[in-house]
Write a protein that holds these residues in place. Structure first.
Motif, PDB file in Angstrom:
ATOM      1  N   GLN A 146      -0.401  19.839  -9.060  1.00 34.47           N
ATOM      2  CA  GLN A 146      -1.185  18.619  -8.869  1.00 34.47           C
ATOM      3  C   GLN A 146      -0.712  17.839  -7.653  1.00 34.47           C
ATOM      4  O   GLN A 146       0.460  17.785  -7.335  1.00 34.47           O
ATOM      5  N   THR A 189       5.305  20.719  -9.802  1.00 33.75           N
ATOM      6  CA  THR A 189       5.259  19.780 -10.919  1.00 33.75           C
ATOM      7  C   THR A 189       6.112  20.309 -12.065  1.00 33.75           C
ATOM      8  O   THR A 189       6.652  21.418 -12.016  1.00 33.75           O
ATOM      9  N   ASN A 190       6.209  19.508 -13.137  1.00 31.88           N
ATOM     10  CA  ASN A 190       7.000  19.938 -14.296  1.00 31.88           C
ATOM     11  C   ASN A 190       6.400  21.171 -14.969  1.00 31.88           C
ATOM     12  O   ASN A 190       7.098  21.901 -15.648  1.00 31.88           O
ATOM     13  N   LYS A 232       7.894  16.994  -8.852  1.00 29.77           N
ATOM     14  CA  LYS A 232       7.501  15.697  -9.397  1.00 29.77           C
ATOM     15  C   LYS A 232       7.787  15.652 -10.891  1.00 29.77           C
ATOM     16  O   LYS A 232       7.452  16.587 -11.622  1.00 29.77           O
ATOM     17  N   ASN A 243       9.468  15.902 -17.150  1.00 34.38           N
ATOM     18  CA  ASN A 243       8.277  15.425 -17.847  1.00 34.38           C
ATOM     19  C   ASN A 243       8.571  14.199 -18.703  1.00 34.38           C
ATOM     20  O   ASN A 243       8.018  14.040 -19.791  1.00 34.38           O
TER      21      ASN A 243
END
Length: 372
Positions: A12, A45-46, A108, A112
């Protein structure tokens, strides 16, 4: 889910060039500019980390424990175990020494747990300190941190704005602290969840704040957040805590108590599982105690043992202070308040003491306890 949807979920806010593997981009770069090592940022991302960590319940090693075999008891993985698996997956990437300052990796919200954070990874041949600065909407709102010298850099980025294209300046420092190399990257974030929209408003701002951030924690079903002096939320923890909130520790860590892992007591249930955790959600230690934890927690000294409010569970609760060994998690001191108030007229009911806060005075080796 379509292939496009899967890519969007995992990468994302990454442009198409950032989805292309670094190895391919470097090969293209070398064809265009022989001798070049490539340049840019790879965003992940996570979800990407989760795939590497492999959270299959049956793959988690449980030596010394029997497997649960039941049709109505669901096996699950504790957050401490999940965080450890994620950390191991990230460290494998770090140990490859693949990413460089010229082409770094940005993950990022890697655990989470803190959506307004990121982890920057790169390798330098020589040990050096790194400073990062999240550029504020005004110069006064800049947020900066300096990390100790190393070659394998895991830079925790904290203080991002929500729903914003955050500019983050990363600098390499020499032995004197002078910046010798710098670059600016962009980290995009999602908007705040509806529950936090408008949570902070500025009534009046007449002078610069003494602190870059204000941390708010504790309360039933209230998220832990940090906001700057202009009222912008720059950090929030996705996980809810027990009503006592989190307890800040030194070296950018906090003590987090699990909200849903309790032991029964004679008044309210007590959290029995706490994490020595950083602000990204990385768990450094886990502590388990059948006596439970409540209300307060501090370090005796920076990085030293932890003092927490606890319970005797001998017909009374919230009536003790416990010192935990920072390395083993085992209690090294357990102070029952009744020994100081034996036969007292106040010794009525289960929660007659109600320890609220503790403080340690190193010079006199004195423990100060605030009780109801």
């Amino acid at each position: 889910m379509s292939l496009k949807g899967k890519l969007r979920k995992k990468y994302q806010y990454s442009s198409l060039p950032e989805i292309v593997p670094v190895s391919i981009k470097r090969a293209i770069k070398k064809l265009r500019h022989p001798g070049s090592n490539g340049y840019g940022v790879s965003y992940r991302t996570n979800y990407w980390v989760n795939d590497m960590a492999n959270f299959d319940v049956d793959s988690i090693d449980r030596k010394g424990f029997r497997s649960i075999s039941s049709e109505n008891i669901r096996r699950s993985i504790s957050y401490g175990t999940r965080a450890r698996k994620i950390d191991e997956a990230i460290q494998k990437v770090v140990n490859k020494n693949y990413y460089r300052f010229e082409h770094m990796l940005v993950i990022k919200d890697p655990f989470n747990q803190a959506p307004l954070t990121a982890l920057v990874i790169f390798y330098s041949k020589e040990s050096c300190a790194v400073r990062y600065t999240v550029k504020g909407k005004t110069k006064q709102a800049d947020f900066s941190q300096t990390l100790k010298p190393t070659c394998q850099h895991r830079i925790p980025i904290i203080g991002l704005y929500a729903g914003y294209e955050n500019k983050v300046e990363i600098e390499i420092l020499d032995e004197t602290g002078k910046s010798i190399k710098r670059r600016t990257i962009v980290i995009s974030t999602k908007p705040l969840p509806p529950a936090l929209e408008g949570a902070v408003t500025v009534g009046k701002h007449s002078a610069p704040s003494a602190h870059p951030m204000t941390l708010i924690t504790a309360g039933h079903n209230i998220r832990t957040i940090a906001f700057d002096e202009f009222g912008d939320i720059r950090y929030y923890l996705r996980r809810l805590t027990k009503a006592y909130g989190v307890f800040p520790l030194s070296a950018g860590k906090m003590l987090y108590s699990e909200k849903w892992i309790d032991v029964p007591s004679f008044s309210v249930s007590q959290s029995c599982f706490i994490y020595d955790m950083d602000y990204l959600g990385r768990v450094h230690k886990s502590y388990l105690s059948p006596h439970g934890f409540h209300h307060c927690a501090i370090e005796k000294t920076p990085g030293g043992n932890i003092l927490v409010g606890s319970n005797t569970m001998d017909g009374h609760d919230e009536d003790a202070v416990m010192e935990l060994d920072r390395q083993t998690g085992m209690p090294v001191e357990f102070i029952n308040m009744r020994q100081y108030f034996e036969g007292s007229k106040f010794d009525k009911g289960s929660d007659w003491v109600h320890v609220n806060a503790v403080d340690y005075q190193k010079d006199s080796n004195t423990l100060i306890v605030s009780m109801r």
